[in-house]
Design an enzyme around this catalytic site. Structure first.
Site, PDB file in Angstrom:
ATOM      1  CG  MET A   1      36.958  61.058  49.132  1.00 37.57           C
ATOM      2  SD  MET A   1      38.432  60.431  48.470  1.00 37.57           S
ATOM      3  CE  MET A   1      38.166  60.146  46.834  1.00 37.57           C
ATOM      4  N   PRO A   2      39.584  64.283  50.928  1.00 37.15           N
ATOM      5  CG  PRO A   2      40.718  66.319  50.780  1.00 37.15           C
ATOM      6  CD  PRO A   2      39.978  65.418  51.751  1.00 37.15           C
ATOM      7  CG  HIS A   3      42.219  60.386  48.293  1.00 34.43           C
ATOM      8  ND1 HIS A   3      42.241  59.025  48.143  1.00 34.43           N
ATOM      9  CD2 HIS A   3      41.812  60.610  49.560  1.00 34.43           C
ATOM     10  CE1 HIS A   3      41.854  58.455  49.279  1.00 34.43           C
ATOM     11  NE2 HIS A   3      41.582  59.411  50.144  1.00 34.43           N
TER      12      HIS A   3
ATOM     13  N   GLY B   1      41.182  62.530  56.365  1.00 31.52           N
ATOM     14  CA  GLY B   1      40.849  62.045  55.027  1.00 31.52           C
ATOM     15  C   GLY B   1      41.785  62.535  53.945  1.00 31.52           C
TER      16      GLY B   1
ATOM     17  NE  ARG C   1      44.444  58.391  53.041  1.00 31.77           N
ATOM     18  CZ  ARG C   1      43.701  58.752  54.071  1.00 31.77           C
ATOM     19  NH1 ARG C   1      43.731  59.994  54.500  1.00 31.77           N
ATOM     20  NH2 ARG C   1      42.912  57.902  54.677  1.00 31.77           N
TER      21      ARG C   1
END
Length: 128
Positions: free
Chosen positions: A1-3, A39, A41
């Site tokens: 994460m983060p997305h 992480g 995206r």
């Protein structure tokens, strides 16, 4: 994460480079120093069918939705969000010169107990 999900009206493809917008957002996320690069995206989803405001076909929008893992303070999340939002506004500046554009951004923190993930990229990117 983060997305980060970039939801946008299809008519924007005639006006901006969507991949370059994703790259600008990715760069801003890295620059916050809050997120590990492995992480991050950023994905864009085009809305081929939408009705915006008064249904004028020139109307366009970008909605940014950022989902982050739990564990960061509200202050840190707010600072990162403001930095990322500022980058989005800068990239989309020309669109604000028209009376047909809207930008929105929301950041959600995921519940740590309801968040599963496995990532083989971290080891490579950490140099391990």
């Amino acid at each position: 994460m983060p997305h980060m999900t970039v939801d946008y009206s299809a008519n924007l493809e005639e006006q901006i480079d969507i991949r370059a917008l994703c790259q600008a957002l990715h760069r801003a996320m890295v620059e916050t120093g809050m997120f590990e690069i492995g992480g991050i995206r950023v994905r864009a989803l085009r809305a081929d069918h939408c009705v915006i405001a008064d249904d004028d076909p020139q109307n366009a929008y970008v909605h940014l939705s950022l989902r982050v893992g739990a564990g960061r303070s509200v202050e840190d999340r707010k600072a990162a969000g403001e930095y990322i939002y500022k980058a989005a506004v800068a990239y989309l500046a020309d669109l604000f010169a028209t009376p047909h554009f809207a930008l929105s951004f929301v950041m959600d923190e995921l519940d740590a107990d309801l968040n599963w993930k496995k990532n083989s990229m971290h080891a490579r990117l950490r140099g391990a």
